[in-house]
Scaffold this motif. Structure first.
Motif, PDB file in Angstrom:
ATOM      1  N   LYS A   1     -14.499 -14.935  -2.447  1.00  0.00           N
ATOM      2  CA  LYS A   1     -15.261 -14.711  -1.252  1.00  0.00           C
ATOM      3  C   LYS A   1     -14.503 -15.161   0.104  1.00  0.00           C
ATOM      4  O   LYS A   1     -14.173 -16.390   0.001  1.00  0.00           O
ATOM      5  N   PRO A   2     -14.472 -14.421   1.066  1.00  0.00           N
ATOM      6  CA  PRO A   2     -14.227 -14.989   2.351  1.00  0.00           C
ATOM      7  C   PRO A   2     -14.692 -16.388   2.734  1.00  0.00           C
ATOM      8  O   PRO A   2     -16.149 -16.330   2.593  1.00  0.00           O
ATOM      9  N   ARG A   3     -13.952 -17.314   3.009  1.00  0.00           N
ATOM     10  CA  ARG A   3     -14.561 -18.720   3.590  1.00  0.00           C
ATOM     11  C   ARG A   3     -15.295 -18.389   4.902  1.00  0.00           C
ATOM     12  O   ARG A   3     -14.644 -17.829   5.928  1.00  0.00           O
TER      13      ARG A   3
ATOM     14  N   ILE B   1     -20.283 -26.431   7.616  1.00  0.00           N
ATOM     15  CA  ILE B   1     -19.539 -27.488   8.731  1.00  0.00           C
ATOM     16  C   ILE B   1     -20.199 -26.935   9.999  1.00  0.00           C
ATOM     17  O   ILE B   1     -20.421 -27.755  10.923  1.00  0.00           O
ATOM     18  N   ALA B   2     -20.321 -25.443  10.126  1.00  0.00           N
ATOM     19  CA  ALA B   2     -20.813 -25.166  11.453  1.00  0.00           C
ATOM     20  C   ALA B   2     -22.303 -25.419  11.655  1.00  0.00           C
ATOM     21  O   ALA B   2     -22.448 -25.555  12.773  1.00  0.00           O
ATOM     22  N   ARG B   3     -22.831 -25.572  10.669  1.00  0.00           N
ATOM     23  CA  ARG B   3     -24.398 -26.069  10.797  1.00  0.00           C
ATOM     24  C   ARG B   3     -24.588 -27.366  11.285  1.00  0.00           C
ATOM     25  O   ARG B   3     -25.326 -27.681  12.226  1.00  0.00           O
ATOM     26  N   LYS B   4     -23.587 -28.282  10.808  1.00  0.00           N
ATOM     27  CA  LYS B   4     -23.705 -29.591  11.117  1.00  0.00           C
ATOM     28  C   LYS B   4     -23.219 -29.693  12.682  1.00  0.00           C
ATOM     29  O   LYS B   4     -23.847 -30.668  13.280  1.00  0.00           O
ATOM     30  N   GLU B   5     -22.184 -28.960  12.886  1.00  0.00           N
ATOM     31  CA  GLU B   5     -21.731 -29.015  14.502  1.00  0.00           C
ATOM     32  C   GLU B   5     -22.928 -28.413  15.419  1.00  0.00           C
ATOM     33  O   GLU B   5     -23.009 -28.971  16.467  1.00  0.00           O
ATOM     34  N   TYR B   6     -23.715 -27.547  14.779  1.00  0.00           N
ATOM     35  CA  TYR B   6     -24.651 -26.961  15.715  1.00  0.00           C
ATOM     36  C   TYR B   6     -25.936 -27.970  15.978  1.00  0.00           C
ATOM     37  O   TYR B   6     -26.280 -28.331  16.722  1.00  0.00           O
TER      38      TYR B   6
ATOM     39  N   LYS C   1     -15.651 -19.953  17.765  1.00  0.00           N
ATOM     40  CA  LYS C   1     -14.735 -19.667  16.891  1.00  0.00           C
ATOM     41  C   LYS C   1     -15.237 -19.433  15.294  1.00  0.00           C
ATOM     42  O   LYS C   1     -14.611 -18.610  14.695  1.00  0.00           O
ATOM     43  N   TYR C   2     -16.154 -20.046  15.114  1.00  0.00           N
ATOM     44  CA  TYR C   2     -16.879 -19.713  13.637  1.00  0.00           C
ATOM     45  C   TYR C   2     -17.584 -17.989  13.609  1.00  0.00           C
ATOM     46  O   TYR C   2     -17.086 -17.488  12.859  1.00  0.00           O
ATOM     47  N   LEU C   3     -17.881 -17.750  14.835  1.00  0.00           N
ATOM     48  CA  LEU C   3     -18.415 -16.264  14.820  1.00  0.00           C
ATOM     49  C   LEU C   3     -17.209 -15.325  14.881  1.00  0.00           C
ATOM     50  O   LEU C   3     -17.287 -14.324  14.133  1.00  0.00           O
ATOM     51  N   LYS C   4     -16.201 -15.720  15.494  1.00  0.00           N
ATOM     52  CA  LYS C   4     -15.114 -14.760  15.412  1.00  0.00           C
ATOM     53  C   LYS C   4     -14.458 -14.631  14.079  1.00  0.00           C
ATOM     54  O   LYS C   4     -14.154 -13.575  13.811  1.00  0.00           O
TER      55      LYS C   4
END
Length: 508
Positions: A205-207, A212-217, A240-243
């Motif tokens: 599955k695509p990564r 990591i994104a949740r921790k950054e938020y 960047k994560y959304l893109k």
């Protein structure tokens, strides 16, 4: 299919109750039922349905009456149906001829009622009710007709108040970081749904880097005070994560995934997320805080930020309304999800006043934003006095008469602020709970209709108290000395009763 019932509605005293009782004609729901012209708009409502196909739809009185009950009581859709099931007066109000213990409709039908009865139809009903009451209470209607027959020009008459307000929607207070985080979570769910039918073809599955994104938020969202640099850096990471997630969605579609695997809500949300990414990326690159048609909610993308500049709430998120007030009756002129300058609609609202009542107002009471040079000249040509001081440098000497007039105008204009307060504190204008744009417009229009009906109901009750009041001294008197002729005449003038048919004639 819409099928009109041929059986005439029974008067309240003939409404069948299981315990052999009778409805009181003095009840507020019975009085309000007589104030609303149900039959005048039933044909317009019936045009929405097929004459032959489909199951018979609910009658117009039941549809509109249920929405009025919900707004009047301030209840939810389910609680409204429960109130109707338990209260015989509410069942009479929506057009039933006898009491029934089973609910007359499901709570989900209220959503369909709000879609079918649009704001324009509600405004027509509101205008007709108010115009009928004003015409009946106007003692100079006959004189006006005589002037029209002679061809003489009708003088300006009445006072018009104009103002604008905002109806906030039920959304979470939007922030750029919060919207991007919510969009990222939705794209992760969409990736999971698109990958399910491709498990055999694509073993990996695509990564998404969701942990990591949740921790950054959370690193920034949990802070009590965040600097500009920290917030900007966090927004850049979420972009960047959304893109990356949007790119993975495109790759899955090219690999054979179909958008049919998504629900209708997810499809609409995906289109909204793409627009949100474009707007947020543009603001982040240009270091700005605004963008045209800015989206502040993924679930309700039609909502826009409305800059009001008032203490406590400089910005509100919802629909902006342009409202007029005549004799303490309110009329909804325009609803827009985009911010607009209300001063541009002064001419149209004054022309609507003339179209409704047949003459221009004597004076227009507005705040500073309406008092443009163009509006003042336009009103002066038609003999309309606009409130407020003249444009330009204020004069050194102001007469006592002018000060008194200015103070009187400001006091009179406060009436519309009171109506806004009533609609927001007593009714649901302060927080619109409906989600769709069309149902929200209907809900807002119903609020102003109920505000006017409440005023008529209070007017009726105040006249009812005059049964027990001496006309000369204003003191309460005993029931044997009630002045029936005076009070019944007031009821008839205000069109609250019909002496030929209404049961109130039996009182005398």
């Amino acid at each position: 299919m819409y099928r009109k019932e041929e059986q005439p509605l029974s008067p309240p005293e003939k409404f069948e109750l299981p315990f052999e009782g009778k409805l009181s004609p003095n009840n507020r729901w019975v009085i309000m039922a007589e104030l609303i012209p149900w039959d005048d708009f039933e044909e317009e409502y019936a045009k929405l349905f097929s004459a032959e196909k489909g199951a018979p739809a609910k009658l117009f009185r039941m549809a509109l009456g249920t929405l009025i009950i919900k707004e009047k009581l301030g209840t939810s859709d389910r609680e409204t149906i429960e109130q109707i099931r338990e209260n015989p007066y509410l069942q009479y109000f929506i057009g039933l001829n006898c009491y029934q213990q089973e609910p007359p409709l499901e709570s989900s039908m209220l959503v369909h009622f709000r879609k079918r009865i649009d704001g324009e139809l509600i405004n027509k009903i509101n205008k007709k009710i108010v115009k009928r009451e004003i015409d009946k209470s106007d003692k100079e209607v006959k004189k006006k007709d005589c002037l029209q027959e002679k061809g003489e020009k009708i003088k300006n008459k009445g006072k018009l108040i104009l103002d604008a307000t905002c109806a906030p929607a039920d959304i979470k207070y939007p922030t750029d970081l919060g919207i991007l985080n919510q969009a990222r979570i939705e794209t992760e769910r969409i990736i999971d749904n698109l990958y399910k039918p491709l498990r055999v073809k694509l073993r990996k599955k695509p990564r998404t880097s969701r942990k990591i994104a949740r921790k950054e938020y959370l690193k920034v969202a949990k802070k009590r005070k965040v600097s500009y640099q920290e917030r900007r850096k966090a927004i850049g990471k979420q972009l960047k994560y959304l893109k990356k997630n949007l790119g993975n969605i495109e790759d899955l579609i090219q690999a054979g995934a179909s958008l049919e695997n998504l629900s209708k809500r997810q499809k609409n949300c995906l289109e909204t997320i793409k627009k949100v990414y474009e707007q947020q990326q543009s603001m982040w690159e240009n270091k700005t805080q605004s963008v045209p048609q800015r989206i502040v909610s993924l679930t309700q993308p039609h909502i826009r930020p409305i800059v009001r500049g008032k203490a406590g709430k400089p910005i509100e998120f919802g629909a902006k309304l342009s409202v007029s007030c005549v004799d303490n009756y309110v009329f909804l002129y325009k609803i827009s999800w985009e911010n607009f300058n209300e001063s541009c609609h002064l001419k149209e609202q004054v022309e609507k006043y003339k179209e409704t009542f047949g003459y221009y107002p004597e004076s227009v009471h507005v705040d500073k934003i309406y008092r443009t040079r163009e509006n003042r000249n336009w009103c002066k040509e038609r003999g309309i006095r606009i409130s407020g001081p003249k444009l330009g440098r204020p004069p050194k000497n102001v007469s006592e008469e002018e000060k008194k007039q200015a103070h009187s105008d400001e006091c009179f204009r406060n009436a519309i602020e009171g109506k806004f307060g009533q609609a927001k504190r007593r009714f649901s204008l302060n927080l619109v709970m409906t989600k769709l744009p069309e149902t929200s417009i209907t809900s807002i229009a119903i609020t102003f209709l109920v505000v006017n009906l409440s005023k008529l109901l209070r007017q009726f009750l105040s006249l009812f108290l005059s049964l027990f009041t001496d006309n000369r001294t204003g003191e309460l008197i005993k029931p044997p000395f009630i002045n029936f002729d005076y009070t019944l005449n007031n009821f008839y003038v205000l069109k609250l009763i019909d002496l030929s048919e209404n049961s109130w004639s039996k009182v005398a």
